[in-house]
Design a protein around this motif. Structure first.
Motif, PDB file in Angstrom:
ATOM      1  N   ILE A 137       6.084 -12.529  23.725  1.00 44.95           N
ATOM      2  CA  ILE A 137       7.500 -12.241  23.930  1.00 44.95           C
ATOM      3  C   ILE A 137       7.611 -10.796  24.396  1.00 44.95           C
ATOM      4  O   ILE A 137       7.052  -9.887  23.782  1.00 44.95           O
ATOM      5  N   SER A 138       8.288 -10.593  25.519  1.00 42.94           N
ATOM      6  CA  SER A 138       8.388  -9.232  26.042  1.00 42.94           C
ATOM      7  C   SER A 138       9.697  -8.602  25.581  1.00 42.94           C
ATOM      8  O   SER A 138      10.727  -9.269  25.500  1.00 42.94           O
ATOM      9  N   ALA A 139       9.628  -7.331  25.264  1.00 43.53           N
ATOM     10  CA  ALA A 139      10.818  -6.586  24.840  1.00 43.53           C
ATOM     11  C   ALA A 139      10.719  -5.185  25.405  1.00 43.53           C
ATOM     12  O   ALA A 139       9.624  -4.632  25.557  1.00 43.53           O
ATOM     13  N   GLU A 140      11.886  -4.627  25.728  1.00 44.26           N
ATOM     14  CA  GLU A 140      11.906  -3.272  26.257  1.00 44.26           C
ATOM     15  C   GLU A 140      13.207  -2.581  25.884  1.00 44.26           C
ATOM     16  O   GLU A 140      14.238  -3.222  25.709  1.00 44.26           O
ATOM     17  N   GLN A 141      13.126  -1.281  25.770  1.00 46.88           N
ATOM     18  CA  GLN A 141      14.301  -0.465  25.490  1.00 46.88           C
ATOM     19  C   GLN A 141      14.698   0.266  26.761  1.00 46.88           C
ATOM     20  O   GLN A 141      13.848   0.786  27.472  1.00 46.88           O
ATOM     21  N   LYS A 142      15.996   0.276  27.043  1.00 45.53           N
ATOM     22  CA  LYS A 142      16.537   1.050  28.166  1.00 45.53           C
ATOM     23  C   LYS A 142      17.532   2.036  27.591  1.00 45.53           C
ATOM     24  O   LYS A 142      18.226   1.736  26.623  1.00 45.53           O
ATOM     25  N   ASN A 143      17.591   3.184  28.205  1.00 46.64           N
ATOM     26  CA  ASN A 143      18.548   4.208  27.785  1.00 46.64           C
ATOM     27  C   ASN A 143      19.493   4.480  28.948  1.00 46.64           C
ATOM     28  O   ASN A 143      19.135   5.191  29.886  1.00 46.64           O
ATOM     29  N   PHE A 144      20.665   3.871  28.876  1.00 51.86           N
ATOM     30  CA  PHE A 144      21.678   4.085  29.895  1.00 51.86           C
ATOM     31  C   PHE A 144      22.358   5.421  29.629  1.00 51.86           C
ATOM     32  O   PHE A 144      22.388   5.905  28.496  1.00 51.86           O
ATOM     33  N   ASP A 145      22.906   6.007  30.658  1.00 53.15           N
ATOM     34  CA  ASP A 145      23.558   7.322  30.567  1.00 53.15           C
ATOM     35  C   ASP A 145      24.660   7.296  29.508  1.00 53.15           C
ATOM     36  O   ASP A 145      25.620   6.527  29.610  1.00 53.15           O
ATOM     37  N   ALA A 146      24.513   8.138  28.503  1.00 56.56           N
ATOM     38  CA  ALA A 146      25.470   8.181  27.388  1.00 56.56           C
ATOM     39  C   ALA A 146      26.855   8.643  27.809  1.00 56.56           C
ATOM     40  O   ALA A 146      27.824   8.456  27.071  1.00 56.56           O
ATOM     41  N   THR A 147      26.974   9.224  29.003  1.00 54.89           N
ATOM     42  CA  THR A 147      28.297   9.655  29.470  1.00 54.89           C
ATOM     43  C   THR A 147      29.068   8.503  30.119  1.00 54.89           C
ATOM     44  O   THR A 147      30.246   8.659  30.436  1.00 54.89           O
ATOM     45  N   LEU A 148      28.407   7.360  30.312  1.00 56.25           N
ATOM     46  CA  LEU A 148      29.109   6.199  30.842  1.00 56.25           C
ATOM     47  C   LEU A 148      30.110   5.697  29.812  1.00 56.25           C
ATOM     48  O   LEU A 148      29.945   5.905  28.608  1.00 56.25           O
ATOM     49  N   SER A 149      31.119   5.013  30.272  1.00 56.70           N
ATOM     50  CA  SER A 149      32.087   4.416  29.349  1.00 56.70           C
ATOM     51  C   SER A 149      31.434   3.245  28.606  1.00 56.70           C
ATOM     52  O   SER A 149      30.401   2.713  29.029  1.00 56.70           O
ATOM     53  N   ARG A 150      32.062   2.855  27.526  1.00 58.22           N
ATOM     54  CA  ARG A 150      31.603   1.687  26.767  1.00 58.22           C
ATOM     55  C   ARG A 150      31.513   0.466  27.682  1.00 58.22           C
ATOM     56  O   ARG A 150      30.529  -0.273  27.670  1.00 58.22           O
ATOM     57  N   ALA A 151      32.531   0.253  28.496  1.00 60.15           N
ATOM     58  CA  ALA A 151      32.561  -0.889  29.415  1.00 60.15           C
ATOM     59  C   ALA A 151      31.400  -0.820  30.402  1.00 60.15           C
ATOM     60  O   ALA A 151      30.755  -1.836  30.694  1.00 60.15           O
ATOM     61  N   ASP A 152      31.115   0.372  30.916  1.00 65.10           N
ATOM     62  CA  ASP A 152      30.025   0.525  31.876  1.00 65.10           C
ATOM     63  C   ASP A 152      28.663   0.260  31.238  1.00 65.10           C
ATOM     64  O   ASP A 152      27.797  -0.373  31.844  1.00 65.10           O
ATOM     65  N   ILE A 153      28.468   0.742  30.017  1.00 70.57           N
ATOM     66  CA  ILE A 153      27.200   0.490  29.317  1.00 70.57           C
ATOM     67  C   ILE A 153      27.032  -1.005  29.080  1.00 70.57           C
ATOM     68  O   ILE A 153      25.962  -1.569  29.310  1.00 70.57           O
ATOM     69  N   ARG A 154      28.096  -1.662  28.648  1.00 66.81           N
ATOM     70  CA  ARG A 154      28.023  -3.104  28.415  1.00 66.81           C
ATOM     71  C   ARG A 154      27.746  -3.857  29.718  1.00 66.81           C
ATOM     72  O   ARG A 154      26.972  -4.815  29.738  1.00 66.81           O
ATOM     73  N   GLN A 155      28.358  -3.423  30.802  1.00 67.39           N
ATOM     74  CA  GLN A 155      28.110  -4.090  32.082  1.00 67.39           C
ATOM     75  C   GLN A 155      26.674  -3.855  32.544  1.00 67.39           C
ATOM     76  O   GLN A 155      26.014  -4.784  33.021  1.00 67.39           O
ATOM     77  N   CYS A 156      26.167  -2.641  32.400  1.00 64.76           N
ATOM     78  CA  CYS A 156      24.767  -2.360  32.751  1.00 64.76           C
ATOM     79  C   CYS A 156      23.821  -3.217  31.919  1.00 64.76           C
ATOM     80  O   CYS A 156      22.831  -3.747  32.434  1.00 64.76           O
ATOM     81  N   ALA A 157      24.119  -3.351  30.642  1.00 66.78           N
ATOM     82  CA  ALA A 157      23.286  -4.167  29.754  1.00 66.78           C
ATOM     83  C   ALA A 157      23.330  -5.633  30.180  1.00 66.78           C
ATOM     84  O   ALA A 157      22.293  -6.315  30.204  1.00 66.78           O
ATOM     85  N   ALA A 158      24.509  -6.120  30.523  1.00 73.42           N
ATOM     86  CA  ALA A 158      24.635  -7.515  30.962  1.00 73.42           C
ATOM     87  C   ALA A 158      23.857  -7.742  32.260  1.00 73.42           C
ATOM     88  O   ALA A 158      23.185  -8.770  32.410  1.00 73.42           O
ATOM     89  N   MET A 159      23.916  -6.804  33.173  1.00 70.19           N
ATOM     90  CA  MET A 159      23.161  -6.915  34.428  1.00 70.19           C
ATOM     91  C   MET A 159      21.664  -6.974  34.142  1.00 70.19           C
ATOM     92  O   MET A 159      20.946  -7.794  34.717  1.00 70.19           O
ATOM     93  N   SER A 160      21.200  -6.130  33.246  1.00 78.18           N
ATOM     94  CA  SER A 160      19.773  -6.120  32.901  1.00 78.18           C
ATOM     95  C   SER A 160      19.352  -7.432  32.261  1.00 78.18           C
ATOM     96  O   SER A 160      18.272  -7.960  32.548  1.00 78.18           O
ATOM     97  N   ALA A 161      20.194  -7.975  31.391  1.00 84.44           N
ATOM     98  CA  ALA A 161      19.889  -9.258  30.755  1.00 84.44           C
ATOM     99  C   ALA A 161      19.831 -10.374  31.795  1.00 84.44           C
ATOM    100  O   ALA A 161      18.927 -11.225  31.754  1.00 84.44           O
ATOM    101  N   LEU A 162      20.768 -10.378  32.721  1.00 88.76           N
ATOM    102  CA  LEU A 162      20.762 -11.391  33.774  1.00 88.76           C
ATOM    103  C   LEU A 162      19.499 -11.281  34.619  1.00 88.76           C
ATOM    104  O   LEU A 162      18.902 -12.302  34.988  1.00 88.76           O
ATOM    105  N   GLU A 163      19.076 -10.069  34.942  1.00 85.94           N
ATOM    106  CA  GLU A 163      17.851  -9.885  35.725  1.00 85.94           C
ATOM    107  C   GLU A 163      16.652 -10.502  35.017  1.00 85.94           C
ATOM    108  O   GLU A 163      15.771 -11.092  35.652  1.00 85.94           O
ATOM    109  N   LEU A 164      16.618 -10.380  33.683  1.00 90.26           N
ATOM    110  CA  LEU A 164      15.515 -10.975  32.919  1.00 90.26           C
ATOM    111  C   LEU A 164      15.515 -12.497  32.997  1.00 90.26           C
ATOM    112  O   LEU A 164      14.473 -13.125  32.792  1.00 90.26           O
ATOM    113  N   LEU A 165      16.660 -13.078  33.262  1.00 88.85           N
ATOM    114  CA  LEU A 165      16.772 -14.536  33.316  1.00 88.85           C
ATOM    115  C   LEU A 165      16.389 -15.133  34.664  1.00 88.85           C
ATOM    116  O   LEU A 165      16.348 -16.357  34.810  1.00 88.85           O
ATOM    117  N   LEU A 166      16.097 -14.290  35.642  1.00 83.53           N
ATOM    118  CA  LEU A 166      15.665 -14.816  36.932  1.00 83.53           C
ATOM    119  C   LEU A 166      14.231 -15.330  36.810  1.00 83.53           C
ATOM    120  O   LEU A 166      13.371 -14.636  36.264  1.00 83.53           O
TER     121      LEU A 166
END
Length: 167
Positions: A137-166
């Motif tokens: 099982i692969s796992a990784e930590q990403k550190n998105f820019d803390a100055t991004l808004s909550r919505a932006d961090i959540r969207q970046c996280a969702a994009m990363s999760a979708l990429e893993l599903l390809l």
């Protein structure tokens, strides 16, 4: 086309649905900080029912324990935002579904909740496939820019999760 979510998220979700459908794969999601955003993006796509088996929104530690079988000791030892917990969430999503592949997301979207060790923007992902060794099982930590808004961090996280599903 009128969509609920941003175009980039919808475009990637469309690829996830189309490519997993072509591969004959079904998916499950275990989401914490994204609060179901990944599942929402996938279900914006017509025909997603051929691919999405189920999603677990396990925002609280109790939900992770009760719905996915994450051990309380694991959360106490490593924290909810950790490789170990994301790994366990992905494994639990597979165990409690009929999916071929599962992705887990857990993180700190902010604006509070961060610490020096795990600042706002810390998000951990895990990918598990049915019938694979638990050690694979692969796992990784990403550190998105803390100055991004909550919505932006959540969207970046969702994009990363979708990429893993390809496939």
């Amino acid at each position: 086309m009128n969509n609920l979510l941003p175009p980039a998220l919808i475009d990637l979700a469309m690829r996830v649905v189309e490519e997993n459908k072509a591969a004959g794969r079904t998916i499950a999601l275990a989401e914490s900080c994204t609060g179901g955003l990944v599942a929402a993006a996938i279900t914006e796509i017509a025909g997603s029912s051929a691919v999405l088996d189920r999603g677990f929104v396990t925002y609280s530690n109790e939900a992770k324990i009760e719905s996915l079988g994450v051990s309380a000791e694991l959360i106490d030892t490593f924290g909810a935002v950790s490789i170990a917990v994301a790994w366990s969430m992905a494994r639990g999503a597979l165990k409690h579904s009929d999916a071929d592949v599962a992705v887990a997301v857990t993180g700190i979207a902010g604006p509070d909740g961060g610490s020096p060790e795990k600042p706002v923007g810390t998000v951990v992902f895990a990918l598990a496939r049915r019938n694979q060794s638990e050690n694979d099982i692969s796992a990784e930590q990403k550190n998105f820019d803390a100055t991004l808004s909550r919505a932006d961090i959540r969207q970046c996280a969702a994009m990363s999760a979708l990429e893993l599903l390809l496939p």
